[in-house]
Each structure stands twice: as structure tokens, then as C-alpha cells.
Design an enzyme around this catalytic site. Structure first.
Site, PDB file in Angstrom:
ATOM      1  N   HIS A 261       0.871  -1.210   0.078  1.00 34.00           N
ATOM      2  CA  HIS A 261      -0.122   0.009  -0.009  1.00 34.00           C
ATOM      3  C   HIS A 261       0.942   1.063   0.100  1.00 34.00           C
ATOM      4  O   HIS A 261       1.640   1.406  -0.875  1.00 34.00           O
ATOM      5  CB  HIS A 261      -0.910  -0.130   1.191  1.00 34.00           C
ATOM      6  CG  HIS A 261      -1.878   0.898   1.308  1.00 34.00           C
ATOM      7  ND1 HIS A 261      -2.338   1.510   0.256  1.00 34.00           N
ATOM      8  CD2 HIS A 261      -3.068   1.202   2.194  1.00 34.00           C
ATOM      9  CE1 HIS A 261      -3.478   2.400   0.680  1.00 34.00           C
ATOM     10  NE2 HIS A 261      -3.882   2.123   1.979  1.00 34.00           N
ATOM     11  N   HIS A 300      -2.300  -2.027  -9.893  1.00 35.66           N
ATOM     12  CA  HIS A 300      -3.095  -1.068  -8.890  1.00 35.66           C
ATOM     13  C   HIS A 300      -4.613  -2.085  -8.785  1.00 35.66           C
ATOM     14  O   HIS A 300      -5.019  -2.498 -10.122  1.00 35.66           O
ATOM     15  CB  HIS A 300      -3.571   0.156  -9.438  1.00 35.66           C
ATOM     16  CG  HIS A 300      -4.190   0.970  -8.327  1.00 35.66           C
ATOM     17  ND1 HIS A 300      -5.537   1.010  -8.095  1.00 35.66           N
ATOM     18  CD2 HIS A 300      -3.854   2.003  -7.228  1.00 35.66           C
ATOM     19  CE1 HIS A 300      -5.734   1.785  -7.120  1.00 35.66           C
ATOM     20  NE2 HIS A 300      -4.486   2.216  -6.646  1.00 35.66           N
ATOM     21  N   ASP A 356       2.961   5.482  -6.736  1.00 36.32           N
ATOM     22  CA  ASP A 356       4.083   5.464  -5.939  1.00 36.32           C
ATOM     23  C   ASP A 356       5.531   5.221  -6.916  1.00 36.32           C
ATOM     24  O   ASP A 356       6.567   5.533  -6.252  1.00 36.32           O
ATOM     25  CB  ASP A 356       4.209   4.155  -5.080  1.00 36.32           C
ATOM     26  CG  ASP A 356       3.073   4.478  -3.772  1.00 36.32           C
ATOM     27  OD1 ASP A 356       3.407   5.544  -3.413  1.00 36.32           O
ATOM     28  OD2 ASP A 356       2.344   3.458  -3.446  1.00 36.32           O
TER      29      ASP A 356
HETATM   30  N1  ACO Z   1       4.793  -6.740 -10.846  1.00 33.26           N
HETATM   31  C1  ACO Z   1       4.767  -7.906 -11.272  1.00 33.26           C
HETATM   32  N2  ACO Z   1       3.603  -8.518 -11.492  1.00 33.26           N
HETATM   33  C2  ACO Z   1       2.430  -7.844 -11.086  1.00 33.26           C
HETATM   34  C3  ACO Z   1       2.488  -6.747 -10.122  1.00 33.26           C
HETATM   35  C4  ACO Z   1       3.754  -6.048 -10.231  1.00 33.26           C
HETATM   36  N3  ACO Z   1       3.717  -4.925  -9.702  1.00 33.26           N
HETATM   37  N4  ACO Z   1       1.234  -6.558  -9.948  1.00 33.26           N
HETATM   38  C5  ACO Z   1       0.435  -7.490 -10.375  1.00 33.26           C
HETATM   39  N5  ACO Z   1       1.172  -8.422 -10.698  1.00 33.26           N
HETATM   40  C6  ACO Z   1       0.616  -9.475 -11.686  1.00 33.26           C
HETATM   41  C7  ACO Z   1       0.365 -10.726 -10.519  1.00 33.26           C
HETATM   42  O1  ACO Z   1       1.587 -11.429 -10.138  1.00 33.26           O
HETATM   43  C8  ACO Z   1      -0.643 -11.202 -11.130  1.00 33.26           C
HETATM   44  O2  ACO Z   1      -0.284 -12.256 -12.243  1.00 33.26           O
HETATM   45  P1  ACO Z   1      -0.966 -13.597 -12.621  1.00 33.26           P
HETATM   46  O3  ACO Z   1      -2.207 -13.424 -12.862  1.00 33.26           O
HETATM   47  O4  ACO Z   1       0.001 -14.302 -13.509  1.00 33.26           O
HETATM   48  O5  ACO Z   1      -0.816 -14.389 -11.301  1.00 33.26           O
HETATM   49  C9  ACO Z   1      -1.485 -10.141 -11.918  1.00 33.26           C
HETATM   50  O6  ACO Z   1      -0.565  -9.366 -12.152  1.00 33.26           O
HETATM   51  C10 ACO Z   1      -2.642  -9.707 -10.983  1.00 33.26           C
HETATM   52  O7  ACO Z   1      -2.218  -9.535  -9.726  1.00 33.26           O
HETATM   53  P2  ACO Z   1      -2.830  -9.362  -8.493  1.00 33.26           P
HETATM   54  O8  ACO Z   1      -1.878  -9.427  -7.164  1.00 33.26           O
HETATM   55  O9  ACO Z   1      -3.932 -10.061  -8.235  1.00 33.26           O
HETATM   56  O10 ACO Z   1      -3.475  -7.684  -8.414  1.00 33.26           O
HETATM   57  P3  ACO Z   1      -4.013  -7.168  -7.226  1.00 33.26           P
HETATM   58  O11 ACO Z   1      -5.156  -6.098  -7.673  1.00 33.26           O
HETATM   59  O12 ACO Z   1      -4.399  -7.990  -5.967  1.00 33.26           O
HETATM   60  O13 ACO Z   1      -2.660  -6.148  -6.676  1.00 33.26           O
HETATM   61  C11 ACO Z   1      -1.408  -4.487  -6.062  1.00 33.26           C
HETATM   62  C12 ACO Z   1      -2.668  -4.962  -6.734  1.00 33.26           C
HETATM   63  C13 ACO Z   1      -1.178  -4.797  -4.658  1.00 33.26           C
HETATM   64  C14 ACO Z   1      -1.063  -3.108  -6.169  1.00 33.26           C
HETATM   65  C15 ACO Z   1      -0.112  -5.319  -7.066  1.00 33.26           C
HETATM   66  O14 ACO Z   1      -0.188  -4.694  -8.296  1.00 33.26           O
HETATM   67  C16 ACO Z   1       1.194  -4.945  -6.352  1.00 33.26           C
HETATM   68  O15 ACO Z   1       1.756  -5.727  -5.656  1.00 33.26           O
HETATM   69  N6  ACO Z   1       2.013  -4.053  -7.029  1.00 33.26           N
HETATM   70  C17 ACO Z   1       3.258  -3.530  -6.641  1.00 33.26           C
HETATM   71  C18 ACO Z   1       3.358  -2.922  -5.193  1.00 33.26           C
HETATM   72  C19 ACO Z   1       2.521  -1.373  -5.416  1.00 33.26           C
HETATM   73  O16 ACO Z   1       3.059  -0.702  -6.211  1.00 33.26           O
HETATM   74  N7  ACO Z   1       1.784  -1.153  -4.629  1.00 33.26           N
HETATM   75  C20 ACO Z   1       1.233   0.434  -4.583  1.00 33.26           C
HETATM   76  C21 ACO Z   1      -0.195   0.350  -5.001  1.00 33.26           C
HETATM   77  S1  ACO Z   1      -0.721   1.959  -4.969  1.00 33.26           S
HETATM   78  C22 ACO Z   1      -1.143   2.410  -3.576  1.00 33.26           C
HETATM   79  O17 ACO Z   1      -1.515   1.545  -2.396  1.00 33.26           O
HETATM   80  C23 ACO Z   1      -1.231   3.793  -3.025  1.00 33.26           C
END
Ligand code: ACO
Length: 421
Positions: A261, A300, A356
Site C-alpha cells: 500500500h 493497482h 508510488d
Molecule cells: N509486478 C509484477 N507482476 C504484478 C505486479 C507487479 N507490480 N502487480 C500485479 N502483478 C501480476 C500478478 O503476479 C498477477 O499475475 P498472475 O495473474 O499471473 O498471477 C496479476 O498481475 C494480478 O495481480 P494481483 O496481485 O491479483 O493484483 P491485485 O489487484 O491484487 O494487486 C497490487 C494490486 C497489490 C497493487 C499489485 O499490483 C502490486 O503488488 N503492486 C506492487 C506494489 C505497489 O506498487 N503497490 C502500490 C499500490 S498503489 C497504493 O497503494 C497507493
């Protein structure tokens, strides 16, 4: 075509038809079919937990509006305190309302001396500033008799003003403690962002640079609210038990602390530093695709398009770099973005830079240590938490939050004495 959905329980043949409003239907329909039937929705992917008129987000089209106003217009023309008023009250203030509001916030920036001398001094010398900030927010409530009087409109207003006014003071206090510098008292002649920068950095003849003051204000505007994210949901869940807003805001700040987050901006800069040079970008992207880790600052839950805040921050970064000099990690970030956005792994999953991805680079160029990044997010998000808390308390649909569970444990069994196990 009717705007209804009809659900049939095949076990009983019972049917309910429920209206769909704005793409939402009430879950009470499920209980009508069978009061013991629950919807399994881990992480609330398909659940609207409240009605809200504060922030509109269209993730497919990269749209963010506060009370109807596009984030781009607010970032260009407004100030954080004006936006805070808008989020809390629903309308932009008149000149007179704005002046009273700014004056009110400006004259509540000081904190009780015990917060600084006794509370903060109790931390270990290398305590993480965000951990200190979370605790300081909760502790702040213990200084006010009316903190718990959440039903009293005056007390509620006082708490809102105090939390918005004092969060920069607490943040700067945590930073100054962590580097062993004496605390700077708030300067009520300065604007909200300038006062914060002054409390952070003033040693001797420090003067806030107007471009950095504006950049700080824009960053505050962009982070002020983002509807039902993890931290705001924590605020609402804790607030629904009628806890005082300081305790609820501390819970929200704790949620923000997590690396998925608000902690992501810290993780982004560490990731860029680990990558080290542009020629390492392709290998890093390959490792992410192979599952070795995530590309922090990408992806996101709601935005499946460019996060509009990321676009504004990216351009604000250049204004800051004109004053501070370019952050050397910028080139790695740009190369990462370009590589990822042309790679099917990220394109197919609709992973774009989020807020971010670039914010940490600005913070770092402005001199903030990485450990302060999430605190910088929490300061402006305080108003978002409070606007949602206030909305919650005025919402007659709401009760104490209490989801149900899908029990998957053992059926009843008899206790076995330890000698017989
Ligand atoms: N890098 C690589 N792969 C990713 C990323 C990433 N940053 N984000 C998602 N994926 C992939 C997952 O591995 C998944 O792949 P799969 O379908 O092959 O298993 C797919 O994309 C969907 O990912 P989920 O985890 O289901 O997406 P979710 O909506 O639950 O997660 C999140 C959103 C937590 C923001 C995620 O994208 C992430 O971890 N990002 C990196 C951390 C980040 O930047 N967080 C800041 C968010 S903005 C904020 O809070 C202000």
C-alpha cells in the site's frame, strides 16, 4: 432491458429479483433467499462496502475526481487545504470560508510538550518514523477530553482540525528525533506545506523554496483521498465500532505502512537503487516475469490504465529536479517504465505505473530519507480518512463492521489429554 438481476436458489426453487443501481445490487437479496447464505469475497474484490460521495475513480479510464472535480484541475489550481475543505464539506469554500478554515488549521499545529519530550523520547534511536507516526497519532487522542465524543458535532470538528493540523508536526517531530536534531516548532506565518518543510529542514537560515513548497502541496493534493483503499477501509472498520478518530486514523496509518500500500514508494526507491544501472533493467524485468518479485510502483487494484496521479507526479518531478538537481535514479525509472509498458507480461495484465512509482524520486531529491516516504503519504491522507469517517458516522445504512467467515476447520471433537496425544 430491465435494470434488475434475478437469482434463483436451485436447492429450493426460490427466486429474488433485485434492482441494479449504478452497477451495484444489495447483498440483502442473498439473505432473502437464505439467511444462512454468504458471499465469499476475499479482499472485497466484488464488494461495495458503503455508499460514498467523496471520490470517484474509474480505473479503466484512469479517472480520479474529488467531489466531482478532476484531480488534474485540482493539482493545477488548488491548494491542499482547499482540497481538504472540499473533501470534508463537499463543496469548494468561498473566500471567507477558506480564510476561516486555513486560520483554524494554522492555529492548531502545535502539540502538547509531553508528546515531544516524553512520548517521542521513549522510542529507540533508530525507530522507523512511520512506526513512530502511527503511535503518535493514536497517542494524540489521549490529550483531548472530547476525543471520544464522536456524536458531538463540535468535538468531531475539533478532532478533524487537530488531526489535519498536527499530522505534519508529528511527522517532522518523528524525523527530527530519528536524526537527533532538535525539534522545530510550527511557524504559523507559513503555509501548510511550507510549515511542514520548515519543521523538517530548518537549521540556521533555512528558507523554503517556493517551487518545493508548491511541489509539496501538489503531492499532498494527489494523496488526499483514494476512496475505499486498504487504509481508508481500516479507518471505516475501526470507526464503525465508534472508536475515537485518533485511534481509527492510527489503524488507517498502520494499513498504509504495508509495502503493498503506502509503503510501495519506499520499496520503489530501494528497487531502483538495487537495479543500479540502466543496462540491468532488462534482466530485472525478466526476474519479475519469472516470479522473483514484483515491479514495485506498478499495478493497482482499481487502475487498469495509467494512474492519473502518476502522470501528474512525473511532470512535477521535473519542476523539483530543476531546483534540486536530477535524481540519478530517474533514468532507471524511465527505462523500467518504457521496458515494462512494451512487454506483453505487463500489457496483458494491464500493469501501469501507480502513484508510488515517481513520488519516491521527488521525495528523495527533496532530501527526505526513504523511511519518511510513507509518512509523507500519511500526512495528506489524514483528510481522506477523516472525510470517510465523517461520512460513515452520518450514514444510517452503516453498523459496526463484522464480516462473516467460511469455516473450513475441524468439526466438533473431544479434548485429548496431553499424555495421550
Ligand atoms: N509486478 C509484477 N507482476 C504484478 C505486479 C507487479 N507490480 N502487480 C500485479 N502483478 C501480476 C500478478 O503476479 C498477477 O499475475 P498472475 O495473474 O499471473 O498471477 C496479476 O498481475 C494480478 O495481480 P494481483 O496481485 O491479483 O493484483 P491485485 O489487484 O491484487 O494487486 C497490487 C494490486 C497489490 C497493487 C499489485 O499490483 C502490486 O503488488 N503492486 C506492487 C506494489 C505497489 O506498487 N503497490 C502500490 C499500490 S498503489 C497504493 O497503494 C497507493
Amino acid at each position: 432491458m430491465p435494470d434488475t438481476i434475478t437469482i434463483t436458489d436451485d436447492r429450493t426453487g426460490k427466486t429474488v429479483t433485485v434492482p441494479i443501481t449504478d452497477g451495484v445490487f444489495p447483498s440483502s437479496a442473498i439473505r432473502e433467499l437464505d439467511p444462512n447464505l454468504y458471499v465469499y469475497d476475499p479482499a472485497y474484490l466484488s464488494t461495495a462496502s458503503c455508499r460514498s460521495s467523496i471520490t470517484y475513480l474509474d480505473g479503466d479510464n484512469g479517472i480520479l475526481r474529488y467531489r466531482g472535480y478532476p484531480i488534474e484541475q485540482l493539482a493545477e489550481h488548488s491548494t491542499y487545504l482547499e482540497v481538504a475543505y472540499l473533501l470534508l464539506n463537499g463543496e469548494l469554500p468561498t473566500a471567507e470560508q477558506l480564510s476561516i478554515w486555513v486560520d483554524d488549521i494554522t492555529h492548531h499545529t502545535f502539540i502538547h510538550e509531553n508528546m515531544r519530550k516524553r512520548f517521542v523520547d521513549g522510542f529507540h534511536y533508530d525507530a522507523h518514523p512511520m512506526g513512530m507516526f502511527v503511535s503518535a497519532i493514536a497517542a494524540l487522542g489521549t490529550f483531548y477530553e472530547d476525543a471520544k465524543a464522536i456524536g458531538d458535532p463540535d468535538a468531531r470538528h475539533n478532532s478533524i482540525v487537530r488531526l489535519i493540523a498536527k499530522s505534519p508536526t508529528l511527522a517532522a517531530m518523528c524525523y527530527r528525533f530519528s536524526v537527533g536534531l532538535p525539534f522545530n516548532y510550527p511557524d504559523n506565518d507559513l503555509t501548510y506545506p511550507a510549515n511542514f518543510l520548515n519543521m523538517m529542514w530548518k537549521i540556521g537560515d533555512y528558507e523554503v523554496h517556493p517551487a518545493l513548497e508548491r511541489a509539496m502541496d501538489v503531492l499532498f493534493i494527489l494523496h488526499a483521498d483514494h476512496e475505499q483503499n486498504c487504509g481508508t477501509t481500516a479507518m471505516r472498520v475501526v470507526g464503525s465500532s465508534q472508536a475515537d478518530p485518533y485511534s481509527a486514523a492510527a489503524a488507517a496509518a498502520s494499513a498504509l505502512y504495508g509495502p503493498l500500500h503506502g509503503g510501495a514508494n519506499e520499496a520503489v526507491v530501494r528497487m531502483l537503487a538495487d537495479i543500479g544501472t540502466i543496462d540491468q533493467v532488462p534482466a530485472f524485468i525478466d526476474s519479475v516475469k519469472a516470479g522473483a518479485g514484483r515491479l514495485m510502483g506498478f499495478g493497482h487494484r482499481v487502475y487498469k490504465n495509467y494512474d492519473p496521479r502518476a502522470a501528474i507526479i512525473k511532470s512535477a518531478a521535473y519542476d523539483v529536479f530543476e531546483v534540486t538537481g536530477k535524481n540519478p535514479l530517474l533514468d532507471i525509472a524511465l527505462a523500467l517504465e518504457e521496458t515494462a509498458l512494451s512487454d506483453p507480461y505487463f500489457v496483458d495484465r494491464r500493469l501501469y505505473p501507480n502513484v508510488d512509482f515517481y513520488s519516491g524520486l521527488i521525495y528523495q531529491a527533496m532530501g527526505f530519507p526513504i523511511e519518511m516516504f510513507t509518512v509523507l503519504f500519511a500526512i495528506p491522507r489524514t483528510v481522506g480518512w477523516l472525510a470517510h469517517w465523517d461520512e460513515l458516522l452520518n450514514d444510517s445504512d452503516q453498523k459496526i463492521s463484522r464480516p462473516r467467515q467460511w469455516y473450513t476447520g475441524e468439526a466438533e471433537r473431544d479434548y485429548i489429554a496431553v499424555a495421550d496425544r
